[in-house]
Design a protein around this motif. Structure first.
Motif, PDB file in Angstrom:
ATOM      1  N   MET A   1      37.726  32.369  -5.160  1.00  0.00           N
ATOM      2  CA  MET A   1      39.032  32.261  -4.515  1.00  0.00           C
ATOM      3  C   MET A   1      39.839  31.066  -5.001  1.00  0.00           C
ATOM      4  O   MET A   1      41.064  31.082  -4.986  1.00  0.00           O
ATOM      5  CB  MET A   1      38.850  32.166  -2.993  1.00  0.00           C
ATOM      6  N   CYS A   2      39.146  30.015  -5.433  1.00  0.00           N
ATOM      7  CA  CYS A   2      39.845  28.795  -5.836  1.00  0.00           C
ATOM      8  C   CYS A   2      38.921  27.947  -6.685  1.00  0.00           C
ATOM      9  O   CYS A   2      37.695  28.067  -6.612  1.00  0.00           O
ATOM     10  CB  CYS A   2      40.312  27.997  -4.608  1.00  0.00           C
ATOM     11  N   LEU A   3      39.512  27.095  -7.520  1.00  0.00           N
ATOM     12  CA  LEU A   3      38.743  26.143  -8.311  1.00  0.00           C
ATOM     13  C   LEU A   3      39.609  24.933  -8.592  1.00  0.00           C
ATOM     14  O   LEU A   3      40.833  24.993  -8.545  1.00  0.00           O
ATOM     15  CB  LEU A   3      38.240  26.775  -9.615  1.00  0.00           C
ATOM     16  N   THR A   4      38.952  23.823  -8.895  1.00  0.00           N
ATOM     17  CA  THR A   4      39.647  22.632  -9.362  1.00  0.00           C
ATOM     18  C   THR A   4      38.714  21.897 -10.314  1.00  0.00           C
ATOM     19  O   THR A   4      37.486  21.967 -10.173  1.00  0.00           O
ATOM     20  CB  THR A   4      40.097  21.730  -8.198  1.00  0.00           C
ATOM     21  N   PHE A   5      39.304  21.201 -11.298  1.00  0.00           N
ATOM     22  CA  PHE A   5      38.527  20.583 -12.373  1.00  0.00           C
ATOM     23  C   PHE A   5      39.000  19.161 -12.587  1.00  0.00           C
ATOM     24  O   PHE A   5      40.198  18.872 -12.550  1.00  0.00           O
ATOM     25  CB  PHE A   5      38.691  21.395 -13.660  1.00  0.00           C
ATOM     26  N   ASP A   6      38.047  18.271 -12.785  1.00  0.00           N
ATOM     27  CA  ASP A   6      38.301  16.858 -13.033  1.00  0.00           C
ATOM     28  C   ASP A   6      38.046  16.571 -14.512  1.00  0.00           C
ATOM     29  O   ASP A   6      36.896  16.440 -14.934  1.00  0.00           O
ATOM     30  CB  ASP A   6      37.359  16.028 -12.153  1.00  0.00           C
ATOM     31  N   PRO A   7      39.110  16.468 -15.339  1.00  0.00           N
ATOM     32  CA  PRO A   7      38.912  16.250 -16.778  1.00  0.00           C
ATOM     33  C   PRO A   7      38.222  14.929 -17.090  1.00  0.00           C
ATOM     34  O   PRO A   7      37.538  14.821 -18.111  1.00  0.00           O
ATOM     35  CB  PRO A   7      40.345  16.269 -17.341  1.00  0.00           C
ATOM     36  N   GLY A   8      38.390  13.927 -16.231  1.00  0.00           N
ATOM     37  CA  GLY A   8      37.757  12.638 -16.473  1.00  0.00           C
ATOM     38  C   GLY A   8      36.251  12.704 -16.414  1.00  0.00           C
ATOM     39  O   GLY A   8      35.548  12.064 -17.216  1.00  0.00           O
ATOM     40  N   ARG A   9      35.715  13.477 -15.487  1.00  0.00           N
ATOM     41  CA  ARG A   9      34.262  13.613 -15.343  1.00  0.00           C
ATOM     42  C   ARG A   9      33.736  14.898 -15.971  1.00  0.00           C
ATOM     43  O   ARG A   9      32.533  15.162 -15.926  1.00  0.00           O
ATOM     44  CB  ARG A   9      33.876  13.590 -13.863  1.00  0.00           C
ATOM     45  N   LEU A  10      34.637  15.730 -16.509  1.00  0.00           N
ATOM     46  CA  LEU A  10      34.264  17.040 -17.052  1.00  0.00           C
ATOM     47  C   LEU A  10      33.468  17.832 -16.023  1.00  0.00           C
ATOM     48  O   LEU A  10      32.446  18.465 -16.325  1.00  0.00           O
ATOM     49  CB  LEU A  10      33.470  16.895 -18.356  1.00  0.00           C
ATOM     50  N   ARG A  11      33.950  17.808 -14.801  1.00  0.00           N
ATOM     51  CA  ARG A  11      33.225  18.407 -13.679  1.00  0.00           C
ATOM     52  C   ARG A  11      34.205  19.149 -12.778  1.00  0.00           C
ATOM     53  O   ARG A  11      35.347  18.711 -12.585  1.00  0.00           O
ATOM     54  CB  ARG A  11      32.531  17.300 -12.897  1.00  0.00           C
ATOM     55  N   GLY A  12      33.763  20.279 -12.255  1.00  0.00           N
ATOM     56  CA  GLY A  12      34.634  21.061 -11.389  1.00  0.00           C
ATOM     57  C   GLY A  12      33.885  21.616 -10.203  1.00  0.00           C
ATOM     58  O   GLY A  12      32.660  21.460 -10.069  1.00  0.00           O
ATOM     59  N   VAL A  13      34.638  22.291  -9.343  1.00  0.00           N
ATOM     60  CA  VAL A  13      34.071  22.906  -8.155  1.00  0.00           C
ATOM     61  C   VAL A  13      34.896  24.141  -7.819  1.00  0.00           C
ATOM     62  O   VAL A  13      36.099  24.186  -8.085  1.00  0.00           O
ATOM     63  CB  VAL A  13      34.043  21.905  -6.975  1.00  0.00           C
ATOM     64  N   SER A  14      34.233  25.144  -7.270  1.00  0.00           N
ATOM     65  CA  SER A  14      34.911  26.390  -6.928  1.00  0.00           C
ATOM     66  C   SER A  14      34.465  26.863  -5.554  1.00  0.00           C
ATOM     67  O   SER A  14      33.395  26.502  -5.072  1.00  0.00           O
ATOM     68  CB  SER A  14      34.642  27.470  -7.990  1.00  0.00           C
ATOM     69  N   GLY A  15      35.316  27.681  -4.940  1.00  0.00           N
ATOM     70  CA  GLY A  15      35.034  28.204  -3.605  1.00  0.00           C
ATOM     71  C   GLY A  15      35.273  29.691  -3.543  1.00  0.00           C
ATOM     72  O   GLY A  15      35.973  30.268  -4.380  1.00  0.00           O
ATOM     73  N   SER A  16      34.701  30.304  -2.515  1.00  0.00           N
ATOM     74  CA  SER A  16      34.798  31.748  -2.345  1.00  0.00           C
ATOM     75  C   SER A  16      34.929  32.054  -0.862  1.00  0.00           C
ATOM     76  O   SER A  16      35.240  31.180  -0.058  1.00  0.00           O
ATOM     77  CB  SER A  16      33.571  32.415  -2.960  1.00  0.00           C
ATOM     78  N   CYS A  17      34.670  33.318  -0.496  1.00  0.00           N
ATOM     79  CA  CYS A  17      34.715  33.704   0.912  1.00  0.00           C
ATOM     80  C   CYS A  17      33.363  33.482   1.588  1.00  0.00           C
ATOM     81  O   CYS A  17      33.194  33.794   2.767  1.00  0.00           O
ATOM     82  CB  CYS A  17      35.149  35.155   1.048  1.00  0.00           C
ATOM     83  N   GLU A  18      32.423  32.916   0.849  1.00  0.00           N
ATOM     84  CA  GLU A  18      31.095  32.666   1.389  1.00  0.00           C
ATOM     85  C   GLU A  18      31.008  31.262   1.996  1.00  0.00           C
ATOM     86  O   GLU A  18      31.985  30.528   2.044  1.00  0.00           O
ATOM     87  CB  GLU A  18      30.060  32.815   0.261  1.00  0.00           C
ATOM     88  N   LYS A  19      29.790  30.882   2.388  1.00  0.00           N
ATOM     89  CA  LYS A  19      29.584  29.598   3.063  1.00  0.00           C
ATOM     90  C   LYS A  19      29.164  28.486   2.105  1.00  0.00           C
ATOM     91  O   LYS A  19      28.378  27.625   2.487  1.00  0.00           O
ATOM     92  CB  LYS A  19      28.502  29.739   4.144  1.00  0.00           C
ATOM     93  N   GLN A  20      29.648  28.497   0.876  1.00  0.00           N
ATOM     94  CA  GLN A  20      29.248  27.422  -0.016  1.00  0.00           C
ATOM     95  C   GLN A  20      30.290  27.165  -1.091  1.00  0.00           C
ATOM     96  O   GLN A  20      31.056  28.046  -1.463  1.00  0.00           O
ATOM     97  CB  GLN A  20      27.898  27.715  -0.660  1.00  0.00           C
ATOM     98  N   LEU A  21      30.282  25.908  -1.554  1.00  0.00           N
ATOM     99  CA  LEU A  21      31.034  25.507  -2.730  1.00  0.00           C
ATOM    100  C   LEU A  21      30.053  25.399  -3.887  1.00  0.00           C
ATOM    101  O   LEU A  21      28.902  25.002  -3.699  1.00  0.00           O
ATOM    102  CB  LEU A  21      31.716  24.157  -2.516  1.00  0.00           C
ATOM    103  N   SER A  22      30.512  25.743  -5.070  1.00  0.00           N
ATOM    104  CA  SER A  22      29.683  25.649  -6.256  1.00  0.00           C
ATOM    105  C   SER A  22      30.246  24.574  -7.180  1.00  0.00           C
ATOM    106  O   SER A  22      31.418  24.636  -7.561  1.00  0.00           O
ATOM    107  CB  SER A  22      29.653  26.997  -6.994  1.00  0.00           C
ATOM    108  N   SER A  23      29.431  23.564  -7.521  1.00  0.00           N
ATOM    109  CA  SER A  23      29.876  22.534  -8.456  1.00  0.00           C
ATOM    110  C   SER A  23      29.264  22.807  -9.829  1.00  0.00           C
ATOM    111  O   SER A  23      28.156  23.332  -9.943  1.00  0.00           O
ATOM    112  CB  SER A  23      29.504  21.133  -7.969  1.00  0.00           C
ATOM    113  N   TRP A  24      29.997  22.438 -10.864  1.00  0.00           N
ATOM    114  CA  TRP A  24      29.578  22.716 -12.231  1.00  0.00           C
ATOM    115  C   TRP A  24      30.185  21.677 -13.170  1.00  0.00           C
ATOM    116  O   TRP A  24      31.077  20.930 -12.787  1.00  0.00           O
ATOM    117  CB  TRP A  24      30.009  24.128 -12.650  1.00  0.00           C
TER     118      TRP A  24
END
Length: 341
Positions: free
Chosen positions: A217-240
């Motif tokens: 449903m959504c994502l955001t990315f931090d270019p400084g850390r080369l790290r992002g996180v995403s969300g869905s309709c479930e009960k968790q966020l996924s970091s990558w």
């Protein structure tokens, strides 16, 4: 516009009472799908909001009133707003399949120009400024899985990116430019839960992971850390994160109390992550370790959007949340040095 209450200290923790917004904005008359701050230029900090009735409100944060209302989408829901770094150009995206360009310096109530996207979905555009006079605009295209990227303001096509397997609708996008000298890259989340990284210049897929069992449903990315996180309709966020080969590597999962995330935003200093929840709450995490810091409870319906302000003075920074209850809440949180984040 109603003053609710003032929160006195920036170093509260989860064990302390839930703070109140420093103030709220009313008057949009419809759910608030998207928010964007422009506070780093001039003496008048602004907040732009896009509503489900097709209006873009320009809120003056000094007077706490809407100083202008722009209506360029024929009453169709506005799902994304942004400004260029100069602060003079506003971009709005509506479910009328158009992206409108506005000149904020001339006080016009009509859009200067528009781009037809062909998409009736809810995927928000992404913009990447390449020079003071040009920028890239990425948006979901007419076909279900395709993403189109054009150069603006010329509207020249750059590429169309379509996965080689069926992943369903493209749900969310983020353009970014690595420091390594590579061309622009694009993160895209899809209906089947896949997250893809595209090389815009080569028109090729660099990496793919299954980030969620449900649509991204959504994502955001931090270019400084080369790290992002995403969300869905479930009960968790996924970091990558990205490795040195530009491959997406899944990291941790953050379990939420209730399902459903509308939007995720990282503060400009890289300390905080905020989530807009379907459970009417805004959650704040330390971005470094994804440690839960606070749950902000004020809204009476699902929170659709969150945004951090870009004030030059860190002490003035705000977090805004827009809700289906037609209100915008503004919060002052963690504005001093916080090693815990």
């Amino acid at each position: 516009m109603v003053l609710i209450c003032v929160w006195p200290a920036p170093d509260w923790s989860m064990s302390r009472p839930t703070p109140c917004p420093v103030y709220t904005l009313r008057g949009a008359g419809a759910p608030l799908n998207t928010l964007h701050f422009s506070c780093s230029r001039g003496d008048t900090p602004l907040l732009f909001s896009g509503s489900a009735k097709g209006a873009v409100h320009v809120w003056n944060l000094n007077s706490r009133r809407a100083e202008r209302v722009l209506e360029g989408h024929g009453g169709n829901s506005v799902i994304w707003v942004s400004t260029l770094q100069t602060g003079d150009t506003l971009i709005s995206q509506g479910r009328d399949m158009r992206v409108c360009l506005w000149d904020l310096t001339e006080g016009r109530s009509e859009a200067l120009d528009s781009v037809w996207t062909g998409s009736v979905g809810f995927c928000q555009c992404s913009v990447l400024e390449m020079s003071p006079s040009s920028y890239l605009l990425a948006f979901a295209g007419l076909q279900t899985e395709e993403t189109k990227i054009i150069e603006m303001p010329s509207k020249n096509p750059v590429c169309t990116l379509t996965p080689d397997t069926k992943l369903g609708m493209v749900m969310c996008l983020q353009l970014w430019k690595p420091d390594s000298g590579l061309g622009p890259l694009l993160f895209a989340g899809y209906e089947d839960g896949s997250l893809l990284l595209w090389d815009v210049t080569q028109r090729s897929e660099l990496s793919r992971v299954k980030a969620h069992p449900e649509p991204v449903m959504c994502l955001t990315f931090d270019p400084g850390r080369l790290r992002g996180v995403s969300g869905s309709c479930e009960k968790q966020l996924s970091s990558w994160m990205l490795d040195d080969q530009n491959h997406i590597q899944l990291q941790d999962y953050v379990t939420l109390v209730n399902p459903g995330v509308s939007q995720l935003r990282i503060r400009g200093d890289g300390r905080l992550l905020a989530s807009a929840g379907w459970d009417h709450r805004v959650r704040v995490f330390g971005w470094k370790k994804l440690r839960p810091l606070a749950v902000l409870q004020y809204h009476t319906d699902m929170v659709l959007s969150v945004a951090f302000s870009d004030h030059q003075d860190p002490r003035q920074r705000l977090l805004a949340a827009g809700s289906k209850d037609q209100r915008v809440s503004l919060w002052s949180i963690y504005n001093q040095s916080a090693n815990t984040c």
